[in-house]
Design an enzyme around this catalytic site. Sequence first.
Site, mmCIF file in Angstrom:
data_model
loop_
_atom_site.group_PDB
_atom_site.id
_atom_site.type_symbol
_atom_site.label_atom_id
_atom_site.label_comp_id
_atom_site.label_asym_id
_atom_site.label_seq_id
_atom_site.Cartn_x
_atom_site.Cartn_y
_atom_site.Cartn_z
ATOM 1 C CB SER A 214 -0.936 -0.031 1.212
ATOM 2 O OG SER A 214 -1.924 0.968 1.077
ATOM 3 C CG ASN A 215 -0.368 4.641 -1.341
ATOM 4 O OD1 ASN A 215 -1.060 5.416 -0.685
ATOM 5 N ND2 ASN A 215 -0.832 3.992 -2.399
ATOM 6 N NE ARG A 216 5.782 7.027 3.475
ATOM 7 C CZ ARG A 216 6.299 6.423 4.531
ATOM 8 N NH1 ARG A 216 5.653 6.425 5.670
ATOM 9 N NH2 ARG A 216 7.472 5.812 4.449
#
Length: 419
Positions: A214-216
């Site tokens: 995933s990412n931030r």
Amino acid sequence: MISDSSEPTLIGKQIVLGVTGSIAAYKAVALLRTLLREGAVVHVVMTQSATKFVTPLTFEVLSGHPVSTDVFESHQEMKHLSLPAQADAIVIAPATANCLAKAALGLGDDLLSTMLLTAQCPLIMVPAMDGGMWIHPSVREHVGTLRARGTIVVDPEIGPLASGQIGQGRLAEERKILESVLAALAPQRDWQGQRVLISAGPTQEPIDPVRFISNRSSGKMGYAIAEAAQARGAQVVLVTGPTTLPTPRGVEVVSVVTAEEMLKALTARLAWSTTVIMTAAVADFRPAHPASQKIKKQGRITQTLDLEQTTDILASLSAQRTTQLMVGFAAETNDLIAHAKDKLKAKGLDLIVANDVTIEGAGFGRDQNVAVLIDRQGGMTELPLMPKRALADAILNRAHALLHTRQTTQAPKPVAGGR
Ligand code: PMT
């Protein structure tokens, strides 16, 4: 519009009246009286130069409140925070070229300019200056920046100026100023009748039943746009990856997890929409063979993860669109403008919001963001660091203007190969 009845129109409204150092400062006294007569509670903030033209005492006696001139005047109260926090609107009349420049550039070197950096309420600026200054390129540029950001700038009028010349620089008539204040306080419904499809948050791409890539992204930017569009009268569907944010009032939320689910949810609603705003940080890659059971640690054996590309959702939506306005984001760490322009073209967009996600206090997970809006005609507006909710309004302002101009132009199609 101001009604001709004698009913006061600003009952209970809190207004901060900013007065800056122009010969027209004396006209702010009459404006104050009008605002009071209309039922507003008015707090006056003056710059040091304004006090050379009219004494604070004049405004103090008429408004019934102390006049603030200094950011350091009270240890108890931080006026640059408390005054705008209580205000329904800030009116700066007269606004000098210096005041416009500071507001456009985000400079805060006195109480009035610092206040503008914290204000969330509508801002109405009423310039007054010499005609030559009003047409100076830097003043034009600052006025353009302020307007793009949603500030109401009431154009000065043509007539005799303090210099003895005739030109455009006279403070606008009181009636026009009051109309602008009333318009700013009326709920803005300029997106009424529009159906806006917005994506937000990250996607999660499973590695196995307990792990994912995933990412931030927190979803804050997309949720802020959904909230702003709904408040401005649009019907809004928000397709969101996993976030911890509350559902914005009046917005239909569709929750998804993976890029594939987001693609399906958005594609299914494309025909319904009139505008698509793609804020989500969609994973560009996903594990090619997610495991159906939790992958076990196998001593020190190195695991490699095979990845495959996800679909470029925005390019796919653009390719299928009919009349929708397409707005994308570009999250960049270098060469912001060049990369954003490439994405604008590659994905067939009308507008791209370029944000440099390395800037301190902006981007992923933060409450503020800083962006450059670039449209496909080459129009570019650089915006300063601002709350994501304020940026949402600035994006909607630009998108709204494009919706009205593009009706006569052909929608672009994505160019193969770009991501
Ligand atoms: O969510 P926040 O914490 O508030 O953070 C906001 C933000 C930084 C996520 C937001 O401002 C932002 O920049 N969003 C876009 C993130 C991104 O994926 O940018 P990109 O440059 O990689 O992609 C360009 C555009 O294509 C984006 O509109 C993206 O949504 C879209 N895209 C990307 C990949 C993909 N497979 N499909 C897409 O549609």
